[in-house]
Motif scaffolding. Structure first.
Motif, PDB file in Angstrom:
ATOM      1  N   ASN A  60       0.840  -1.190   0.000  1.00 34.07           N
ATOM      2  CA  ASN A  60       0.000   0.000   0.000  1.00 34.07           C
ATOM      3  C   ASN A  60       0.880   1.248   0.000  1.00 34.07           C
ATOM      4  OD1 ASN A  60      -1.871   2.022   0.398  1.00 34.07           O
ATOM      5  ND2 ASN A  60      -2.935   0.972   2.061  1.00 34.07           N
ATOM      6  N   ASP A  62      -0.114   4.266   0.330  1.00 37.68           N
ATOM      7  CA  ASP A  62      -0.706   5.299   1.179  1.00 37.68           C
ATOM      8  C   ASP A  62      -0.488   4.992   2.651  1.00 37.68           C
ATOM      9  OD1 ASP A  62      -1.792   6.646  -1.044  1.00 37.68           O
ATOM     10  OD2 ASP A  62      -3.552   5.345  -1.030  1.00 37.68           O
ATOM     11  N   PRO A  63      -0.361   6.025   3.476  1.00 40.52           N
ATOM     12  CA  PRO A  63      -0.224   5.779   4.916  1.00 40.52           C
ATOM     13  C   PRO A  63      -1.527   5.250   5.499  1.00 40.52           C
ATOM     14  CG  PRO A  63      -0.452   8.119   4.475  1.00 40.52           C
ATOM     15  CD  PRO A  63      -0.345   7.433   3.138  1.00 40.52           C
ATOM     16  N   VAL A  64      -1.429   4.305   6.405  1.00 39.48           N
ATOM     17  CA  VAL A  64      -2.606   3.791   7.095  1.00 39.48           C
ATOM     18  C   VAL A  64      -2.866   4.656   8.329  1.00 39.48           C
ATOM     19  CG1 VAL A  64      -3.586   1.800   8.309  1.00 39.48           C
ATOM     20  CG2 VAL A  64      -2.267   1.457   6.225  1.00 39.48           C
ATOM     21  N   GLU A  65      -1.803   5.112   8.977  1.00 39.34           N
ATOM     22  CA  GLU A  65      -1.930   5.971  10.149  1.00 39.34           C
ATOM     23  C   GLU A  65      -2.292   7.383   9.699  1.00 39.34           C
ATOM     24  OE1 GLU A  65       0.962   4.172   9.555  1.00 39.34           O
ATOM     25  OE2 GLU A  65       0.319   2.519  10.820  1.00 39.34           O
ATOM     26  N   GLY A  66      -2.980   8.089  10.577  1.00 38.22           N
ATOM     27  CA  GLY A  66      -3.310   9.475  10.302  1.00 38.22           C
ATOM     28  C   GLY A  66      -4.557   9.669   9.451  1.00 38.22           C
ATOM     29  N   ARG A  67      -5.282   8.608   9.167  1.00 37.53           N
ATOM     30  CA  ARG A  67      -6.514   8.723   8.388  1.00 37.53           C
ATOM     31  C   ARG A  67      -7.576   9.371   9.285  1.00 37.53           C
ATOM     32  NH1 ARG A  67      -4.771   7.602   3.523  1.00 37.53           N
ATOM     33  NH2 ARG A  67      -6.913   7.904   2.893  1.00 37.53           N
TER      34      ARG A  67
END
Length: 132
Positions: A60, A62-67
């Motif tokens: 992935n 895209d970052p998973v954290e910070g959503r």
């Protein structure tokens, strides 16, 4: 200009296919499709009416954290359900966090184990009796 005539599928990236399948199959109740051809990466397809969800076991970017905490403020797919109360109970039992739609309609947002946002909207089906 070409005419777009329908929506066919949404693809979601997952890091752990077995974990993702547990969520999509055991929590959301989807059934894997046998229509997925052999590909160079692992994955699974789910047919929902004439549309599909494709889970792709790929890195992935895209970052998973910070959503955003509320999936309605993030990229998401929307699925129709028949009973929001039953869905809430299922998510609660599975320990899946969710937020209610801020629009007031019977809907909620949750995330799969990889942070993909999913909106689940209760759709009322009407049956008409025209025999009277």
């Amino acid at each position: 200009m070409p005419e777009i005539s329908g929506f066919l599928h949404a693809s979601l990236l997952v890091s752990d296919l077995a974990r993702a399948r547990t969520f999509y199959e055991n929590v959301l109740g989807l059934t894997p499709s046998s229509a997925r051809p052999e590909m160079s990466f692992d994955g699974v397809w789910y047919e929902i009416g004439a549309q599909q969800i494709h889970l792709l076991a790929l890195p992935n970017p895209d970052p998973v954290e910070g959503r955003p905490a509320h999936g309605g403020r993030d990229r998401h797919i929307a699925l129709a359900i028949n009973d929001l109360t039953v869905l809430k109970q299922t998510l609660d039992l599975a320990g899946v966090a969710y937020t209610l739609s801020s629009s007031g309609r019977p809907a909620l947002f949750c995330r799969d184990p990889d942070g993909n946002a999913i909106e689940l909207i209760q759709q009322v089906r009407y049956s008409h009796d025209y025999s009277t």
